[in-house]
Design an enzyme around this catalytic site. Structure first.
Site, PDB file in Angstrom:
ATOM      1  N   ASP A  67       0.814  -1.216   0.000  1.00 53.21           N
ATOM      2  CA  ASP A  67       0.000   0.000   0.000  1.00 53.21           C
ATOM      3  C   ASP A  67       0.847   1.266   0.000  1.00 53.21           C
ATOM      4  O   ASP A  67       2.059   1.216   0.211  1.00 53.21           O
ATOM      5  CB  ASP A  67      -0.976  -0.009   1.193  1.00 53.21           C
ATOM      6  CG  ASP A  67      -0.323  -0.471   2.498  1.00 53.21           C
ATOM      7  OD1 ASP A  67       0.909  -0.399   2.594  1.00 53.21           O
ATOM      8  OD2 ASP A  67      -1.046  -0.893   3.397  1.00 53.21           O
ATOM      9  N   ASN A 137      -7.653  -3.750  13.878  1.00 56.26           N
ATOM     10  CA  ASN A 137      -9.032  -4.008  13.449  1.00 56.26           C
ATOM     11  C   ASN A 137      -9.110  -5.149  12.427  1.00 56.26           C
ATOM     12  O   ASN A 137     -10.146  -5.343  11.796  1.00 56.26           O
ATOM     13  CB  ASN A 137      -9.675  -2.734  12.875  1.00 56.26           C
ATOM     14  CG  ASN A 137      -8.977  -2.246  11.608  1.00 56.26           C
ATOM     15  OD1 ASN A 137      -8.013  -2.856  11.142  1.00 56.26           O
ATOM     16  ND2 ASN A 137      -9.470  -1.154  11.037  1.00 56.26           N
ATOM     17  N   HIS A 139      -7.293  -5.443   9.637  1.00 55.95           N
ATOM     18  CA  HIS A 139      -7.000  -5.121   8.235  1.00 55.95           C
ATOM     19  C   HIS A 139      -5.674  -5.709   7.787  1.00 55.95           C
ATOM     20  O   HIS A 139      -4.766  -5.934   8.588  1.00 55.95           O
ATOM     21  CB  HIS A 139      -7.095  -3.610   7.963  1.00 55.95           C
ATOM     22  CG  HIS A 139      -5.962  -2.768   8.436  1.00 55.95           C
ATOM     23  ND1 HIS A 139      -6.132  -1.450   8.817  1.00 55.95           N
ATOM     24  CD2 HIS A 139      -4.637  -3.001   8.598  1.00 55.95           C
ATOM     25  CE1 HIS A 139      -4.973  -0.936   9.173  1.00 55.95           C
ATOM     26  NE2 HIS A 139      -4.042  -1.846   9.047  1.00 55.95           N
ATOM     27  N   GLU A 144      -9.661  -2.353   4.854  1.00 54.64           N
ATOM     28  CA  GLU A 144     -10.333  -2.135   6.129  1.00 54.64           C
ATOM     29  C   GLU A 144     -11.538  -3.082   6.271  1.00 54.64           C
ATOM     30  O   GLU A 144     -11.990  -3.667   5.280  1.00 54.64           O
ATOM     31  CB  GLU A 144     -10.826  -0.673   6.189  1.00 54.64           C
ATOM     32  CG  GLU A 144      -9.700   0.369   6.145  1.00 54.64           C
ATOM     33  CD  GLU A 144      -8.911   0.462   7.459  1.00 54.64           C
ATOM     34  OE1 GLU A 144      -8.785  -0.542   8.182  1.00 54.64           O
ATOM     35  OE2 GLU A 144      -8.419   1.566   7.756  1.00 54.64           O
TER      36      GLU A 144
HETATM   37  C1  GLP Z   1      -0.745  -0.182   8.685  1.00 55.74           C
HETATM   38  C2  GLP Z   1      -0.443  -0.853   7.315  1.00 55.74           C
HETATM   39  C3  GLP Z   1      -0.498  -2.349   7.403  1.00 55.74           C
HETATM   40  C4  GLP Z   1       0.158  -2.792   8.692  1.00 55.74           C
HETATM   41  C5  GLP Z   1      -0.689  -2.358   9.854  1.00 55.74           C
HETATM   42  C6  GLP Z   1      -0.074  -2.643  11.204  1.00 55.74           C
HETATM   43  O1  GLP Z   1      -1.735   0.766   8.659  1.00 55.74           O
HETATM   44  N1  GLP Z   1      -1.234  -0.407   6.232  1.00 55.74           N
HETATM   45  O2  GLP Z   1       0.120  -2.928   6.272  1.00 55.74           O
HETATM   46  O3  GLP Z   1       0.272  -4.192   8.722  1.00 55.74           O
HETATM   47  O4  GLP Z   1      -1.126  -1.029   9.731  1.00 55.74           O
HETATM   48  O5  GLP Z   1       0.983  -1.789  11.509  1.00 55.74           O
HETATM   49  P1  GLP Z   1       1.971  -2.026  12.695  1.00 55.74           P
HETATM   50  O6  GLP Z   1       2.907  -3.122  12.278  1.00 55.74           O
HETATM   51  O7  GLP Z   1       2.690  -0.719  12.861  1.00 55.74           O
HETATM   52  O8  GLP Z   1       1.169  -2.402  13.881  1.00 55.74           O
END
Ligand code: GLP
Length: 268
Positions: A67, A137, A139, A144
């Site tokens: 992303d 959540n 995702h 989402e």
């Molecule tokens: C972000 C990204 C995801 C990631 C997630 C968790 O918003 N878009 O690809 O896996 O949230 O992030 P973190 O590893 O900082 O908890």
């Protein structure tokens, strides 16, 4: 779905690094799916260490990130391009022209850009190994809750929870994008292997829903239940709400023996 529970986040990263190393060492044209967020940072650190020790080359690797934010460009320190350069690409021998993120610059059409990204992945031969984190959540990427399980790369509106979770990474007066381009769930499911890493208590509920909940768009990560080769690497805190822990441990012990004989991968 194979669930492996480690003592701590460092062991999660070490195991993930072994998977990536095996892919890169065995496959002459590896295609790696990459993720951002705080979870994979120690994985990237270990990959950089392996590269600097002369054990790993990214020379023939093509990468596709999950992303990218809309409304900020690559030079912005908050962009995922910047994150990838800083945490991995600048420190290894990857050809930067073969590192892709689903971007959509101002004036570009997100629908066209999404389609183009799907085509680029196809032209590269598809993703061999997709690294994933998980949102609190549920995702994956920026898919989402209630995202279509058949979704492809597209523009997505972030939920308030995701905005809150990620706000820690932005300064008080800094612009925080509310839109992003993300691979779709079907795009992720096309990868030959998916390796999801989750660490910390804040992920425990999402992990439970992903592994043991119903297949449901309300927990996008539960779509991985439909994947042939989904490996979930957890630390104890992220696994704390799972009930079948003894079985996962036992199955993992068996798999160590199987993998020693046949390797981690089986279908290049
Ligand atoms: C972000 C990204 C995801 C990631 C997630 C968790 O918003 N878009 O690809 O896996 O949230 O992030 P973190 O590893 O900082 O908890």
């Amino acid at each position: 779905m194979q669930v492996i529970i480690f003592d701590d986040a460092q062991h999660v990263a070490t195991h993930a690094a072994e998977w990536v190393a095996e892919l890169l060492n065995k496959n002459p044209k590896p295609v790696l799916g990459l993720a951002t967020g705080s979870t994979p940072i120690s994985l990237y650190q270990q990959l950089v260490n392996k590269h600097q020790a002369g054990q790993l080359s990214f020379k023939n690797t093509t990468s596709f990130n999950l992303d990218e934010y809309l409304g900020i460009d690559a030079s912005n320190a908050q962009s995922y391009r910047h994150f990838m350069n800083e945490n991995l690409f600048d420190h290894v021998d990857i050809d930067i022209s073969k590192t892709f993120l689903p971007t959509c610059a101002q004036g570009e059409n997100p629908r066209t850009q999404g389609l183009k990204y799907e085509q680029q992945i196809k032209q590269a031969g598809g993703v061999d190994l997709q690294i994933l984190g998980i949102g609190a959540n549920g995702h994956i990427g920026f898919n989402e809750p209630t995202s279509s399980l058949a979704s492809r790369t597209r523009i997505k509106t972030l939920t308030q929870q995701t905005l809150n979770d990620n706000s820690r990474l932005f300064d008080k007066n800094e612009f925080q994008p509310t839109l992003a381009m993300t691979m779709g769930i079907a795009t992720i499911l096309d990868a030959r292997y998916v390796l999801l890493m989750a660490t910390g208590e804040s992920k425990a509920k999402a992990v439970k829903d992903m592994v043991a909940g119903p297949l449901s768009a309300i927990c996008p990560a539960s779509a991985l239940q439909m994947h042939e080769n989904a490996i979930v690497l957890l630390d104890k805190a992220a696994a704390s709400q799972l009930e079948e822990q003894e079985y996962y441990q036992w199955a993992h012990d068996q798999n160590i023996m199987i993998n020693q004989e046949f390797g981690l991968y089986h279908n290049y």
